[in-house]
Design an enzyme around this catalytic site. Sequence first.
Site, short mmCIF file in Angstrom:
data_model
loop_
_atom_site.label_atom_id
_atom_site.label_comp_id
_atom_site.label_asym_id
_atom_site.label_seq_id
_atom_site.Cartn_x
_atom_site.Cartn_y
_atom_site.Cartn_z
N SER A 1 -2.11 -2.32 -4.65
CA SER A 1 -1.81 -2.58 -6.05
C SER A 1 -2.62 -3.74 -6.64
CB SER A 1 -0.31 -2.82 -6.25
OG SER A 1 0.13 -3.88 -5.44
N CYS B 1 4.17 4.40 -4.90
CA CYS B 1 3.97 3.22 -4.04
C CYS B 1 3.22 2.11 -4.80
CB CYS B 1 3.27 3.66 -2.77
SG CYS B 1 3.54 2.53 -1.41
N HIS C 1 5.37 8.42 -0.33
CA HIS C 1 4.17 9.19 -0.71
C HIS C 1 4.46 10.69 -0.70
CE1 HIS C 1 0.81 6.21 -0.71
NE2 HIS C 1 1.74 5.49 -0.09
N GLU D 1 2.85 13.09 -1.75
CA GLU D 1 1.67 13.94 -1.55
C GLU D 1 1.33 14.12 -0.08
OE1 GLU D 1 1.64 10.83 -2.41
OE2 GLU D 1 -0.11 9.80 -1.56
N GLY E 1 -1.98 3.08 -2.91
CA GLY E 1 -3.19 2.36 -2.50
C GLY E 1 -2.86 0.89 -2.36
N1 GLN Z 1 1.49 -2.33 0.10
C1 GLN Z 1 0.70 -1.78 -0.96
C2 GLN Z 1 0.62 -2.77 -2.12
O1 GLN Z 1 1.28 -3.76 -2.11
C3 GLN Z 1 1.24 -0.44 -1.42
C4 GLN Z 1 1.10 0.56 -0.31
C5 GLN Z 1 0.93 1.97 -0.74
O2 GLN Z 1 0.61 2.29 -1.89
N2 GLN Z 1 1.10 2.84 0.23
O3 GLN Z 1 -0.09 -2.52 -3.03
#
Ligand code: GLN
Length: 201
Positions: A49, A79, A185, A187, A47
């Site tokens: 962060s 991620c 990812h 999932e 998501g």
């Molecule tokens: N770029 C997002 C971040 O810095 C991480 C992206 C992801 O979870 N797909 O939080």
Amino acid sequence: MTCAVVAVQGAFIEQEERLAALGEEAFEVRQPVDLKRHFDRLVLPGGESTTQSKLLKETGLFDPLRAVILDGAPVLGVCAGLILLAQAVDGRGDLRRPTIAEPDRDSNPEQMGTLPVSVVRNGYGRQLGSFKTFAPFDGRGAIPMTFIRAPRIAQLCSEEIRILAEVGGMPVAVRYQSQLGVAFHPELDDDSFVLEYFLSM
Ligand code: GLN
């Protein structure tokens, strides 16, 4: 077995669906009281962060989750989840090959800081940073890996870190004790090897 999925923001529903398909019971963690339920492991989904960190602080989940992780519960950080686990973020790590060093930025209060790596957010480029590739994972033949504005693991800050997968000479999946961090990812692809690996931890 039961898996607690942190559900304050991001791709938690996808994680729950994939875990359910593998026969794992999954429930959502949105507030501290949810952590009173029994669970065997924990997922921090992908998501955004900074948003996740802020929401975890606001809901009062940040410290209890960190304590659960330090206590040794197996955790998968995907991620943004990997970013939350990392000891340092957006330091000067070399983006062509990982350096082995102390984190080059002090442990950041935005992060749980339980995983001794330094990551660079959006380390593959912000716009064109999403791609799919195939690479071996923990000695198994190539599996699909989908990257979405992924972080780069730029520094390994403990000899105990095991690199489970690399893409272009850079680690994209690492394990440290009971923590598994993946920049892609799992999932989102049909292959369930990474989740199965996690469930076997
Ligand atoms: N770029 C997002 C971040 O810095 C991480 C992206 C992801 O979870 N797909 O939080």
